[in-house]
Design a protein around this motif. Structure first.
Motif, PDB file in Angstrom:
ATOM      1  N   TYR A 342       0.836  -1.202   0.000  1.00  0.00           N
ATOM      2  CA  TYR A 342       0.000   0.000   0.000  1.00  0.00           C
ATOM      3  C   TYR A 342       0.871   1.252   0.000  1.00  0.00           C
ATOM      4  O   TYR A 342       0.663   2.182  -0.788  1.00  0.00           O
ATOM      5  CB  TYR A 342      -0.908  -0.047   1.229  1.00  0.00           C
ATOM      6  N   VAL A 343       1.880   1.262   0.871  1.00  0.00           N
ATOM      7  CA  VAL A 343       2.801   2.400   0.950  1.00  0.00           C
ATOM      8  C   VAL A 343       3.604   2.521  -0.342  1.00  0.00           C
ATOM      9  O   VAL A 343       3.810   3.621  -0.876  1.00  0.00           O
ATOM     10  CB  VAL A 343       3.729   2.254   2.169  1.00  0.00           C
ATOM     11  N   VAL A 349       2.833   6.094  -7.241  1.00  0.00           N
ATOM     12  CA  VAL A 349       1.885   7.031  -7.854  1.00  0.00           C
ATOM     13  C   VAL A 349       2.421   8.448  -7.777  1.00  0.00           C
ATOM     14  O   VAL A 349       2.351   9.219  -8.756  1.00  0.00           O
ATOM     15  CB  VAL A 349       0.506   6.922  -7.167  1.00  0.00           C
ATOM     16  N   LYS A 350       2.972   8.816  -6.643  1.00  0.00           N
ATOM     17  CA  LYS A 350       3.540  10.156  -6.480  1.00  0.00           C
ATOM     18  C   LYS A 350       4.691  10.378  -7.458  1.00  0.00           C
ATOM     19  O   LYS A 350       4.789  11.430  -8.119  1.00  0.00           O
ATOM     20  CB  LYS A 350       4.023  10.343  -5.045  1.00  0.00           C
ATOM     21  N   GLN A 354       5.139  12.971 -10.810  1.00  0.00           N
ATOM     22  CA  GLN A 354       6.249  13.920 -10.905  1.00  0.00           C
ATOM     23  C   GLN A 354       7.081  13.727 -12.169  1.00  0.00           C
ATOM     24  O   GLN A 354       7.701  14.662 -12.652  1.00  0.00           O
ATOM     25  CB  GLN A 354       7.140  13.781  -9.664  1.00  0.00           C
ATOM     26  N   THR A 355       7.096  12.502 -12.701  1.00  0.00           N
ATOM     27  CA  THR A 355       7.954  12.191 -13.855  1.00  0.00           C
ATOM     28  C   THR A 355       7.123  11.614 -14.995  1.00  0.00           C
ATOM     29  O   THR A 355       7.586  10.737 -15.726  1.00  0.00           O
ATOM     30  CB  THR A 355       9.048  11.195 -13.446  1.00  0.00           C
ATOM     31  N   GLY A 356       5.893  12.089 -15.121  1.00  0.00           N
ATOM     32  CA  GLY A 356       4.940  11.467 -16.037  1.00  0.00           C
ATOM     33  C   GLY A 356       5.318  11.493 -17.502  1.00  0.00           C
ATOM     34  O   GLY A 356       4.776  10.724 -18.288  1.00  0.00           O
ATOM     35  N   SER A 357       6.230  12.362 -17.927  1.00  0.00           N
ATOM     36  CA  SER A 357       6.587  12.448 -19.346  1.00  0.00           C
ATOM     37  C   SER A 357       7.900  11.742 -19.679  1.00  0.00           C
ATOM     38  O   SER A 357       8.321  11.734 -20.838  1.00  0.00           O
ATOM     39  CB  SER A 357       6.678  13.913 -19.768  1.00  0.00           C
ATOM     40  N   GLU A 358       8.553  11.177 -18.699  1.00  0.00           N
ATOM     41  CA  GLU A 358       9.825  10.498 -18.953  1.00  0.00           C
ATOM     42  C   GLU A 358       9.580   9.180 -19.693  1.00  0.00           C
ATOM     43  O   GLU A 358       8.796   8.357 -19.248  1.00  0.00           O
ATOM     44  CB  GLU A 358      10.554  10.216 -17.635  1.00  0.00           C
ATOM     45  N   PRO A 359      10.252   8.941 -20.825  1.00  0.00           N
ATOM     46  CA  PRO A 359      10.053   7.700 -21.579  1.00  0.00           C
ATOM     47  C   PRO A 359      10.823   6.546 -20.945  1.00  0.00           C
ATOM     48  O   PRO A 359      11.797   6.747 -20.226  1.00  0.00           O
ATOM     49  CB  PRO A 359      10.609   8.039 -22.958  1.00  0.00           C
ATOM     50  N   PRO A 360      10.416   5.310 -21.246  1.00  0.00           N
ATOM     51  CA  PRO A 360      11.198   4.155 -20.784  1.00  0.00           C
ATOM     52  C   PRO A 360      12.571   4.155 -21.449  1.00  0.00           C
ATOM     53  O   PRO A 360      12.748   4.730 -22.539  1.00  0.00           O
ATOM     54  CB  PRO A 360      10.364   2.948 -21.246  1.00  0.00           C
ATOM     55  N   TYR A 406      10.482   1.674  -3.560  1.00  0.00           N
ATOM     56  CA  TYR A 406       9.146   1.871  -3.014  1.00  0.00           C
ATOM     57  C   TYR A 406       8.696   0.710  -2.124  1.00  0.00           C
ATOM     58  O   TYR A 406       8.145   0.923  -1.057  1.00  0.00           O
ATOM     59  CB  TYR A 406       8.128   2.063  -4.148  1.00  0.00           C
ATOM     60  N   TYR A 407       8.941  -0.492  -2.592  1.00  0.00           N
ATOM     61  CA  TYR A 407       8.455  -1.660  -1.852  1.00  0.00           C
ATOM     62  C   TYR A 407       9.489  -2.101  -0.835  1.00  0.00           C
ATOM     63  O   TYR A 407      10.605  -2.506  -1.186  1.00  0.00           O
ATOM     64  CB  TYR A 407       8.145  -2.805  -2.814  1.00  0.00           C
ATOM     65  N   MET A 408       9.127  -1.981   0.425  1.00  0.00           N
ATOM     66  CA  MET A 408      10.009  -2.395   1.525  1.00  0.00           C
ATOM     67  C   MET A 408       9.237  -3.371   2.415  1.00  0.00           C
ATOM     68  O   MET A 408       8.544  -2.965   3.356  1.00  0.00           O
ATOM     69  CB  MET A 408      10.468  -1.170   2.315  1.00  0.00           C
TER      70      MET A 408
END
Length: 434
Positions: A342-343, A349-350, A354-360, A406-408
Motif C-alpha cells: 500500500y505504501v 503514484v507520487k 512527478q515524472t509522467g513524461s519520462e520515456p522508458p 518503493y516496496y520495503m
C-alpha cells in the motif's frame, strides 16, 4: 400574553404528566451524568463560575439531557428561555423570534434561544443567527445529534463552543431508575437480571428508560424475569444511521480492530453493524479492502478468503451467509499485518505524477520497424533468462530518473520470504552493475 415560542410562559398542565416530565431536573446539580460538561472544572462549570456564558452547541445522542441543560442554563444566568425546533420553524418564525428578543433586550432582559435539531437549518437560515449572536440579542444554544463539523456553518461554529454530551452509563441509568421509583412510590416489579436488561434496553437514552419504566411500573403480580420482560416490551431499535456519522464510526471501529489483531472486538463491531441493518455486501467489500490494505502480501491467502466468503454470502444469503463473512473477519484479525505494498503503491503514484513524461529506457523498448532499430530501440537489451541466476540487473526506470525504492517488505508472515528475495536481487543488481 405569552411571547411566540416562549416556553417559559407555558402554563402547567392539569392533566397527567409523563414520568420524564415529572422527573425533569430543577437545577443543574440534579442532572444525572455529563460530568465532563457540568463538573466544576468542566466547560459549563467554569463558565457559570466566571459568570460568562458563550453560545453553545450541544452534540450528543437523544435522551442525554440537551434540552434540560439548556433550560437550566437560562435559569442559572437569568436569561429568558425560548425554545424552537429547526424542523418546524421557517424564516418568518425566526424573524419573529429575533424581533421579540430585541424588544426584550431593550427592556434589559437577555434571551437564551435553544434550537433543537439545529443541523436541519440550511446555510442561509444558519447565517441568519450570526448578527443577532454578535450584537448580543440572543445567546444561542443549539442541539444536534449529527457531527457539527459536517452539518453546521463554519461561521456559527467559530462563534460557539461545541460540547459533547455522552450516552448515559448503566450507573447513570440506575440512578435515574431509583429516582423514578422514588417518584412512583414503589419498586419496579423486576428481578435483578431483568432490571439490568431494562437498563441495557434503554441504550444510554434516559428518556427512553423513563418511558420503559412507566410501562413496567403498571404491571401487577410477582417480579418479572428477563424472558417475560423481553416478551412484554419491544426492544428498542439499535441507533445506527447507515448514511451518517454512526455508519462511519462503526466501520472505522471494525477496520481498526482488524488492523489491531483483535478478533473479538472486530466481531463485536461487525455484529453491531449487522444489527443496525447494514448491507452485508458493503461489509464484504470493506473486509476485502482490509485484506488488501492492511495484510497484503504478509498473507496472500487473506484476499482469497475474503472473496470466497463474499461469494459464499451471495450463494447463501442472510443470515447463514453472514457467518462466512464473520469467518473472514476473524481470519483477517489474526493474519500477519503489512501495508508495505500500500505504501509502495502510493509512493509509486507520487513518483509517476512527478515524472509522467519520462520515456522508458530504449533498451527495453520493442523495435518492430527498421526506423525504430536505427533509433536504438531494443539495443543492448539483456534477456534475463540467459543471464547468470536468471537476473540481468539492467535498469528499467527512465534514463533521466533516479532509481526509486518503493516496496520495503516487513519481516512478518509471507513477506519475510519476499524480503529475502528483495535483498537478494538488490545484491545481485549491485554486483552486475559494478
Amino acid at each position: 400574553m405569552a411571547d411566540l415560542f416562549d416556553t417559559s410562559a407555558t402554563p402547567a398542565s392539569t392533566g397527567p404528566r409523563p414520568l420524564a416530565d415529572r422527573l425533569r431536573p430543577k437545577t443543574l446539580a440534579e442532572v444525572i451524568g455529563q460530568e465532563q460538561v457540568l463538573g466544576p472544572e468542566a466547560p459549563l462549570g467554569t463558565m457559570l463560575a466566571a459568570g460568562s456564558l458563550s453560545s453553545l452547541i450541544f452534540w450528543g445522542p437523544p435522551g442525554v439531557g440537551k434540552t434540560t441543560i439548556a433550560r437550566l442554563l437560562a435559569d442559572e444566568t437569568d436569561l429568558h428561555f425560548v425554545q424552537i425546533s429547526a424542523i418546524f420553524t421557517g424564516v418568518p418564525e425566526l424573524r419573529k423570534v429575533f424581533e421579540a428578543a430585541k424588544m426584550r433586550r431593550q427592556n434589559g432582559k437577555g434571551t437564551l434561544l435553544f434550537v433543537d435539531e439545529i443541523h436541519r437549518f440550511n446555510k442561509a437560515q444558519q447565517d441568519g443567527f450570526l448578527p443577532h449572536m454578535e450584537d448580543g440579542t440572543i445567546l444561542l444554544v443549539g442541539a444536534t445529534t449529527e457531527n457539527p463539523s459536517f452539518e453546521l456553518n463554519a461561521a456559527v461554529l467559530s462563534r460557539s463552543q461545541v460540547l459533547v454530551l455522552q450516552r448515559l452509563s448503566l450507573a447513570d441509568l440506575e440512578r435515574l431508575a431509583q429516582r423514578a421509583e422514588k417518584e412512583l412510590g414503589k419498586a419496579l416489579p423486576l428481578d435483578g437480571p431483568a432490571r439490568e436488561a431494562l437498563l441495557e434496553m434503554a441504550d444510554g437514552d434516559g428518556r427512553a428508560l423513563l418511558n420503559l419504566i412507566e410501562q413496567v411500573a403498571a404491571w401487577s403480580g410477582d417480579k418479572v424475569g428477563v424472558d417475560q420482560l423481553a416478551s412484554r416490551l419491544m426492544k428498542r431499535a439499535v441507533k445506527y444511521d447507515k448514511g451518517g456519522e454512526e455508519h462511519y464510526n462503526l466501520i472505522s471501529a471494525l477496520h481498526k480492530s482488524v488492523r489491531g489483531s483483535d478478533p473479538d472486538a472486530a466481531l463485536y463491531w461487525f455484529a453491531r453493524m449487522l444489527a443496525g441493518g447494514e448491507d452485508p455486501r458493503f461489509l464484504a467489500r470493506r473486509i476485502t479492502r482490509m485484506a488488501v490494505e492492511d495484510i497484503g502480501l504478509a498473507d496472500p491467502q487473506a484476499q482469497a478468503v475474503c472473496l470466497q466468503s463474499w461469494e459464499t454470502y451471495e450463494r447463501l444469503g442472510s443470515p447463514e451467509g453472514e457467518l462466512a463473512l464473520a469467518q473472514a473477519v476473524t481470519y483477517l484479525a489474526l493474519a500477519p499485518k503489512s501495508n508495505a505494498t500500500y505504501v509502495a503503491y502510493k509512493a509509486a503514484v507520487k513518483a509517476a505524477k512527478q515524472t509522467g513524461s519520462e520515456p522508458p529506457p530504449k533498451h527495453i523498448l520493442n523495435a518492430p520497424t527498421s526506423l525504430m532499430k536505427d533509433q536504438g530501440y531494443g539495443a543492448d537489451y539483456a534477456y534475463d533468462h540467459d543471464a547468470e541466476d536468471g537476473f540481468s540487473g539492467q535498469n528499467y526506470f527512465p534514463d533521466e530518473m533516479k532509481r526509486g525504492v518503493y516496496y520495503m517488505p516487513v519481516d512478518r508472515g509471507f513477506e519475510r520470504e519476499l524480503k529475502k528475495r528483495v535483498d537478494y536481487f538488490a545484491k545481485l543488481r549491485t554486483k552486475r552493475n559494478n
